[in-house]
Design a protein around this motif. Sequence first.
Motif, PDB file in Angstrom:
ATOM      1  N   ASP A   1       1.892   1.726  -3.614  1.00  0.00           N
ATOM      2  CA  ASP A   1       0.809   2.258  -4.444  1.00  0.00           C
ATOM      3  C   ASP A   1       0.508   3.719  -4.114  1.00  0.00           C
TER       4      ASP A   1
ATOM      5  N   ARG B   1      -5.320   4.481 -11.963  1.00  0.00           N
ATOM      6  CA  ARG B   1      -4.157   4.690 -11.080  1.00  0.00           C
ATOM      7  C   ARG B   1      -4.562   5.501  -9.848  1.00  0.00           C
TER       8      ARG B   1
ATOM      9  N   ARG C   1      -6.350   3.274  -7.370  1.00  0.00           N
ATOM     10  CA  ARG C   1      -5.436   2.432  -6.586  1.00  0.00           C
ATOM     11  C   ARG C   1      -4.758   3.259  -5.494  1.00  0.00           C
ATOM     12  N   THR C   2      -4.361   4.478  -5.856  1.00  0.00           N
ATOM     13  CA  THR C   2      -3.709   5.345  -4.873  1.00  0.00           C
ATOM     14  C   THR C   2      -4.645   5.657  -3.717  1.00  0.00           C
TER      15      THR C   2
ATOM     16  N   ASN D   1       0.822  -1.205   0.000  1.00  0.00           N
ATOM     17  CA  ASN D   1       0.000   0.000   0.000  1.00  0.00           C
ATOM     18  C   ASN D   1       0.862   1.264   0.000  1.00  0.00           C
TER      19      ASN D   1
ATOM     20  N   ARG E   1       3.543   5.899  -5.627  1.00  0.00           N
ATOM     21  CA  ARG E   1       3.994   5.741  -7.016  1.00  0.00           C
ATOM     22  C   ARG E   1       3.491   6.875  -7.902  1.00  0.00           C
ATOM     23  N   HIS E   2       2.451   7.585  -7.430  1.00  0.00           N
ATOM     24  CA  HIS E   2       1.909   8.711  -8.206  1.00  0.00           C
ATOM     25  C   HIS E   2       2.693   9.963  -7.827  1.00  0.00           C
TER      26      HIS E   2
ATOM     27  N   SER F   1      -5.163   2.695  -1.399  1.00  0.00           N
ATOM     28  CA  SER F   1      -3.992   2.473  -0.553  1.00  0.00           C
ATOM     29  C   SER F   1      -3.923   3.502   0.563  1.00  0.00           C
TER      30      SER F   1
END
Length: 441
Positions: free
Chosen positions: A200, A332, A335-336, A197, A203-204, A339
């Motif tokens: 994720d 994306r 997912r962010t 998590n 990662r942005h 998390s």
Amino acid sequence: MTDEHVLVIGAGPAGLAAANELARLGLSVRLVEQRDQVGGAIYRAPADKGYRQVMLPRHHRLRREGLLQGLSHAGSRIHSSMQSVFIGADRDGRFLIDNRLAGRVESIRPKAVIAAVGTVESVLPREGWELPGVVTAGGMQVLLKETGQPPGGPILLAGNGPLLLALAAQLTAAGNPPVAILERGRPLLKGLRQPFNVFDATRHWPNVQDFMAYARVLMRERVPYRSGWGVVSIRRNSNGLLVGCQRHDGTYREFLVQHLALHDGLTPNTLGLPKTDHYPNTAVIHAGDCREVLGALAAVDDGQRAARQIARKLDQCQQETIDRQLNMAIARAQRTQRSLASLLLAPPIEPTADTMICRCEGLRRADFDRLQVAGSARELRLVGRFGMGNCQGRFCAGPISQLAQAQGINFDATDLNGEVARWPLRPVALSALANYKETVF
């Protein structure tokens, strides 16, 4: 320009992006916004040109400038109606707008509608949260953005979610750092247990940029950040607010402050919005945070995607390459957000007997416990008057449904508002109703 017309409700990131994309595709747009300027909550500009801008990360400033440039370049394809409030829609597809500048209620029959009205801030009831000096973090941020000035005196920020960090950094940059940030969750501990998590959530890159920008300001001024702490009581004395706080291990501490800003997350603002499958001759799409809370950057992508979906329904767009790119960007962001929600998950707050549950009607937890109801949201409204006030359950529906579940009464929080939206959704002057006009659009 074609003779197809689209109504866009809300001029925040999603609404602006949708209007710009529709105009680019050759459609004419009526953009209605309740304030006197565009931008929404995240891109809100000072109310006066003499006020200073609050701290905003660079990529947000660039995105805001791009949206405003798009609005300017669209020219006559976008007709912007400021200080115009959406107040309801009937089954025949008439959408009612309270045009406060013109002093009249107008009805519009568009071929399509994009609702982009953002979020509602969640605040869980604590004992004393109705006292003067206690506000929502979002409300304090709006005041800061519009005036450029932070509230005077000591400020405590408490609750759950990343908005607390953003507001703390903005208050600090404006000259009045908060005495502390109290986060109910324990994200650092959960990060050690949930490395996937963390991956994720970080990662942005724009999210990382936001965090780093805010963290630099807070670390420079040594603003304390405490996780696992929650506000359990608020009392007022002659010197201000005495805020009782408790850590997850039972440690208790009190803060004496002038202002307390609470925040427990964001939820989509869907109350009274036209439903997507309700009008046979009008395509309706929800976009941005009123569809799913994903943040400002994803709201721009979602607004563009909604515009292209509308354009295809009106046979104005065939290309789907950009749609796939937008779908990937939104996935994306989803997912962010999942998390982040897992890392920031916080324990529930149990209201005491004296805790105000329904602020509009002045009803406390003890009033709820005394009710003798068989088990429906409708009965709670009629017998107990919960959800009958001005906010129509926007604040109290969630806590009331949770209290009801503890007594074996199961219903969804939205049931407290009723299945049929009552309109006008906002107060309307009788003179505006008397000046009603059906607009040819």
